[in-house]
Design an enzyme around this catalytic site. Structure first.
Site, PDB file in Angstrom:
ATOM      1  CB  CYS B 115     -23.095 -78.144  75.423  1.00 21.14           C
ATOM      2  SG  CYS B 115     -24.309 -77.084  76.255  1.00 21.14           S
ATOM      3  CG  ASP B 117     -26.933 -80.689  78.646  1.00 23.34           C
ATOM      4  OD1 ASP B 117     -26.930 -81.776  79.260  1.00 23.34           O
ATOM      5  OD2 ASP B 117     -27.960 -80.157  78.221  1.00 23.34           O
ATOM      6  NE  ARG B 119     -29.490 -83.066  79.213  1.00 18.87           N
ATOM      7  CZ  ARG B 119     -30.618 -82.464  78.842  1.00 18.87           C
ATOM      8  NH1 ARG B 119     -31.759 -83.120  78.895  1.00 18.87           N
ATOM      9  NH2 ARG B 119     -30.607 -81.221  78.400  1.00 18.87           N
ATOM     10  CG  HIS B 175     -26.184 -81.126  73.413  1.00 20.17           C
ATOM     11  ND1 HIS B 175     -27.344 -81.207  74.160  1.00 20.17           N
ATOM     12  CD2 HIS B 175     -25.557 -80.005  73.820  1.00 20.17           C
ATOM     13  CE1 HIS B 175     -27.410 -80.166  74.967  1.00 20.17           C
ATOM     14  NE2 HIS B 175     -26.347 -79.424  74.793  1.00 20.17           N
ATOM     15  CB  CYS B 178     -28.560 -77.217  72.997  1.00 20.52           C
ATOM     16  SG  CYS B 178     -27.332 -76.105  73.720  1.00 20.52           S
TER      17      CYS B 178
END
Lengths: 305, 284
Positions: B115, B117, B119, B175, B178
């Site tokens: 992703c 993202d 993190r 993850h 999300c």
């Protein structure tokens, strides 16, 4: 809300360190144990953790996957291996290293991040294995929302929905990032494919269907750099393509609005992994004077070597 | 008059007239790990019990100064430069042979879908080094089914990784928490304003949403989202099988598909292997 730690925090995040294995825990594994009619997922076998061998950075030995080009025998062994224990073991140990040396040592920070992300950057970079921005620019968890695709291309607004502009929409309108950085790089296979294309588009190739997004960069390169050798033309196109991606970013109304208001800065970057240099420049938005056909106005151009 | 410099995180302050040199030197030592601003302030507070009023005043001034440090200020140029310098000194210049070889080509063993993202970068959580993983990152780490007209970006990455680079493993990593999956699970039922591009993209995951709602529709939304995050990984793996070069790689046993799930709430990682649905479709 996640907070950004001071930049010196990054100095702890050096993965090129030897970590002796001192503890481990069994992975939780999800999925049915055997193939079923509906699903075809199976568990990895229970891990037999190797003890004692230090986790050296693989670069200290032969580079991973480079001089270890798999010969036929190894390929056969890989094929015969029922469950690839070694591979799972390796991934497991990598995660446990991360957990022990980063996650648990900075637990407060990761707990904050779990509640939400507030990255200052959106990065658009190539999927090339050598140019991960987390590595070359040291972005730590929480710092950069990242899109990676072949040749770090940004399609224009009028091309319709794509994975890249879905990510742009989320980063700019939901996360409200303050900076977008498009990073090109040396010896890019995608740009090379773009420059190598014959005029007829081979519709059976995804690569060609995708890299055609960069066709304006190719046109500009052909007109400006046709006297150069092919490798130099590719290099020219790698940078030209970043500029065209920046132009394409401004075709999104919600991006242009934020840039005009000064809420969002748009930057280009170029990583040369042959010489290890990094160039960075910022789009100098001048409102109505900005147009697709004019030379891209930039400011704050830096070259680091 | 003793002048010392305290390094508190990124900030360096001069401190004069320090009476208890031993206490201060323990804090000032050069190998003090660079912790958070909060840790620096806590460390300084320990010295407030010092009887020397001048030192106490100086320390209180330091703490006030540190508290005013706006953590949200970020000079993007400075940030990028520092990151690049760190990489050049600690990696590129330290391992010249590796980087010289990488300059000539890449032979990654993995194609990774993760992703976007901020993190969940696999270079952190799975410590992928330069050269190891050809990495695609998009909203909700989705792989759509093979479609010649749409999704050429993902198709290009798969084609390049499997046919040109000949990766041996494809790993799709989902993850926790999300945002893309949450959007899939909540829209349009929540009557929120559509996002033109996000909604079009995440609907790739609709079969996963339907499955999760059928099985776990009575659970709270958060739990349904968690199930969907994992179900979407499985869906992406099944979608990978629809690409001809992936089918061929699986049939020839030169390619392995794996799914992963990174739970950053609890610090866990799950891994599973995907058995190919097709057997002996092609033989060489």
């Amino acid at each position: 809300m996640a907070t950004l730690l001071p930049s010196s925090f990054t100095k702890n995040f050096n993965s090129s360190i030897d970590y002796p294995i001192t503890s481990f825990q069994t992975f939780a594994i999800f999925g049915p144990k055997l193939k079923t009619e509906q699903t075809h997922f199976r568990l990895s076998t229970s891990f037999n953790v190797r003890t004692g061998s230090p986790l050296e950075l693989k670069a200290m030995k032969e580079p991973p996957g480079l001089t270890q080009k798999l010969d036929k025998n190894r390929l056969d062994r890989l094929a015969e291996s029922e469950n690839g224990c070694d591979l799972f073991e390796d991934l497991k140990h990598r995660f446990l290293r991360f957990k022990k040396h980063k996650f648990e040592e900075n637990l407060g920070h990761f707990q904050n991040l779990a509640e939400g992300q507030a990255p200052k950057f959106m990065i658009i970079a190539c999927a090339d294995s050598r140019v991960c921005p987390s590595v070359i620019l040291g972005f730590q968890p929480g710092e950069a929302f990242m899109v990676r695709n072949v040749a770090n291309l940004v399609p224009p607004f009028e091309s319709g929905p794509s994975e890249t502009n879905a990510a742009l929409e989320f980063a700019v309108n939901s996360l409200k990032v303050e900076n977008i950085l498009v990073i090109g790089h040396s010896r890019c296979g995608g740009i090379r494919a773009l420059m190598s294309m014959q005029d007829e588009v081979d519709s059976s190739s995804f690569i060609r269907s995708w890299v055609i997004v960069g066709k304006n960069a190719r046109l500009n390169t052909k007109s400006a750099a046709s006297h150069l050798g092919f490798d130099q033309q590719c290099r020219h196109c790698e940078k030209e393509s970043v500029d065209h991606s920046l132009v394409n970013l401004l075709t999104y109304p919600w991006i242009e609005q934020k840039v005009a208001k000064g809420e969002l800065s748009v930057h280009g970057g170029y990583y040369d992994f042959v010489d290890c240099t990094f160039e960075k420049w910022t789009l100098d938005y001048k409102g109505s004077n900005f147009g697709k056909n004019s030379r891209l106005p930039v400011k704050n151009r830096f070259y680091w070597c | 008059m003793l002048t010392r410099k305290i390094k508190c995180g990124p900030v360096v302050f001069p401190v004069k007239n320090v009476s208890d040199e031993d206490k201060m030197s323990m804090f000032i030592k050069e190998d003090l790990p660079m912790g958070s601003l909060e840790e620096a302030i806590e460390g300084l507070k320990k010295f407030l019990s010092d009887k020397d009023d001048v030192a106490v005043a100086q320390i209180e001034k330091l703490i006030t100064g540190l508290k005013k440090t706006d953590l949200n200020e970020c000079d993007p140029v400075k940030r990028i430069l520092e990151g690049f310098e760190h990489f050049k000194i600690n990696k590129f210049d330290k391992y010249p042979e590796l980087y010289k070889k990488l300059a000539e080509g890449q032979w990654p063993k993995f194609l990774v879908f993760a992703c976007s993202d901020s993190r969940v970068c696999p270079s952190h959580i799975l410590d992928f080094q330069p050269g190891e993983a050809f990495m695609v990152r998009n909203i909700a780490n989705m792989v759509p089914a093979f479609d010649k007209l749409k999704y050429s970006g993902v198709g290009a990455a798969i084609e390049y990784a499997v046919s040109v680079l000949e990766v041996q493993n494809i790993l799709v990593i989902g993850h926790s928490r999300c945002g893309g999956i949450k959007r899939l699970m909540t829209h349009p039922e929540d009557n929120s304003t559509p996002f033109d591009f996000i909604d079009e993209w995440v609907k790739i995951g609709l079969p996963a949403k339907v499955k999760v709602q059928a099985e776990f529709g009575d659970l709270p939304l958060e739990d349904q989202c968690k199930h969907c995050e994992k179900e979407s990984v499985k869906l992406s793996l099944r979608n990978l099988e629809t690409y001809p070069y992936v089918q061929m790689g699986l049939a020839n046993k030169k390619l392995r598909l794996m799914g992963g799930y990174y739970d950053f709430v609890h610090g866990k990682f799950e891994l599973l292997e995907f058995e190919p649905h097709f057997h002996h479709l092609f033989s060489t």
